[in-house]
Design a protein around this motif. Structure first.
Motif, short mmCIF file in Angstrom:
data_model
loop_
_atom_site.label_atom_id
_atom_site.label_comp_id
_atom_site.label_asym_id
_atom_site.label_seq_id
_atom_site.Cartn_x
_atom_site.Cartn_y
_atom_site.Cartn_z
N LYS A 1 20.19 7.17 -35.19
CA LYS A 1 20.06 7.34 -33.74
C LYS A 1 21.28 8.02 -33.12
N SER A 2 22.24 8.42 -33.93
CA SER A 2 23.39 9.18 -33.45
C SER A 2 23.49 10.43 -34.32
N ILE A 3 23.27 11.60 -33.71
CA ILE A 3 23.17 12.86 -34.44
C ILE A 3 24.29 13.80 -34.03
N PRO A 4 25.40 13.86 -34.78
CA PRO A 4 26.44 14.84 -34.46
C PRO A 4 25.95 16.26 -34.72
N VAL A 5 26.20 17.14 -33.76
CA VAL A 5 25.86 18.55 -33.89
C VAL A 5 27.17 19.32 -33.90
N ASN A 6 27.59 19.72 -35.10
CA ASN A 6 28.80 20.52 -35.26
C ASN A 6 28.42 21.99 -35.33
N LEU A 7 29.24 22.84 -34.74
CA LEU A 7 29.08 24.28 -34.83
C LEU A 7 30.19 24.81 -35.73
N LEU A 8 29.81 25.55 -36.76
CA LEU A 8 30.83 26.00 -37.71
C LEU A 8 31.96 26.73 -37.01
#
Length: 324
Positions: free
Chosen positions: A226-233
């Motif tokens: 329920k916690s989705i980190p969205v990293n951008l390269l």
């Protein structure tokens, strides 16, 4: 009724958007998609915004070969100074700063495949001290630990384990060969069995397709994340991905909106690389995202907790713990 409206209603009722439906959404007009994602976010999550910060608790000399990482011993990246597990005093100092700045969670992240049993015992002492002194929620990212180690960490006072899937099962071997996708899944399952909540997302811009991004989030959904980190390269000189072009703000918004459709009640958490965006992610927070990792990242500069707190409040959010 158009496809976006139809699938918005499905997300709000059954919450089981399929892979094929997500691929259709990926082609929808961005503004329409983002507006629908915002409506899903408001109805499923309200105005809560979950704010955390991380500390590089053990840095560098990592034996894993993740192609994006400055801490890997396989590459010639100019990482910050390598060091072993930080003592309790240093970790506690960071936790106090994080809480004073407005962070709700403090995540201790360590390099390497996994912490040893001795290191787990040491960091459990630190977790107990942090919880007693500050009361801030403690999250951990200690690599591929086993259930028994996670149980000790939970008993010490940690509440959440972070272990990124990074991408899809099909794409993962192209960015890492020293551990497997199944190792990641086994770690998340072990943490859940130990009674900890889990946080798992990935990095966008590694060379993956939109299908890979959707598959990653569908796997997270299957695992109850329920916690989705969205990293951008953030392409780091000296790593194999140093010449990759970073994602645009529009690409980031589209991905965030899609992820909101796939897990309607999740904390979609903007994380590393957000500082590369001209608006520091503000439009993503109006396209379905409702959480962030603030402060410095592991080896790159981030955005201060204070600045993020001001921005999200101006957007109408309330900073509070979500998805406990």
């Amino acid at each position: 009724m158009g496809i976006v409206e139809e699938l918005k209603e499905k997300a709000l009722t059954t919450g089981d958007i399929s892979r094929e439906e997500a691929l259709l959404l990926a082609e929808a007009p961005l503004e329409e998609l983002a507006a629908a994602a915002e409506e899903i976010r408001r109805k499923k999550c309200g105005q809560g915004f979950d704010l955390c910060t991380i500390v590089n608790g053990k840095c560098g000399r990592c034996p894993e070969d993740c192609k994006y990482c400055a801490q890997s011993a396989h590459y010639q990246a100019k990482c910050t100074e390598a060091y072993g597990l930080l003592p309790t005093e240093k970790l506690l100092e960071g936790a106090r700063r994080a809480k004073a700045g407005g962070a709700l969670r403090y995540s201790i992240v360590t390099s390497g495949r996994r912490l040893s049993d001795r290191e787990v015992e040491q960091v459990c002492e630190s977790i107990r001290a942090i919880r007693q002194d500050t009361g801030i929620q403690v999250c951990v990212s200690f690599g591929l630990l086993e259930e028994g180690q996670f149980r000790k960490i939970k008993e010490a006072g940690a509440s959440r384990v972070h272990c990124n899937l990074e991408s899809s099962a099909g794409f993962f071997p192209k960015i890492c060969t020293t551990h497997t996708y199944q190792d990641k899944i086994d770690t998340l399952k072990a943490a859940r069995r130990a009674g900890l909540s889990v946080c798992s997302g990935g990095i966008l811009g590694l060379g993956e397709t939109m299908e890979d991004r959707i598959d990653m989030v569908l796997t997270a959904r299957e695992l109850g994340v329920k916690s989705i980190p969205v990293n951008l390269l953030n392409p780091i000189p000296g790593t194999p991905l140093e010449h990759r072009k970073p994602l645009t703000g529009q690409e980031a918004r589209r991905c965030v909106a899609l992820f909101r459709f796939l897990i309607p009640d999740a904390s979609i958490r903007l994380a590393g690389g957000r500082g590369l965006l001209d608006d520091k992610g503000e439009q993503c927070f109006q396209s379905g995202a409702n959480a962030s990792i603030s402060g410095d990242m592991l080896t790159t500069a981030g955005i201060t907790v204070e600045r993020d707190s001001e921005m999200v409040r101006n957007l109408g959010f309330e900073v509070r713990l979500c998805n406990e």
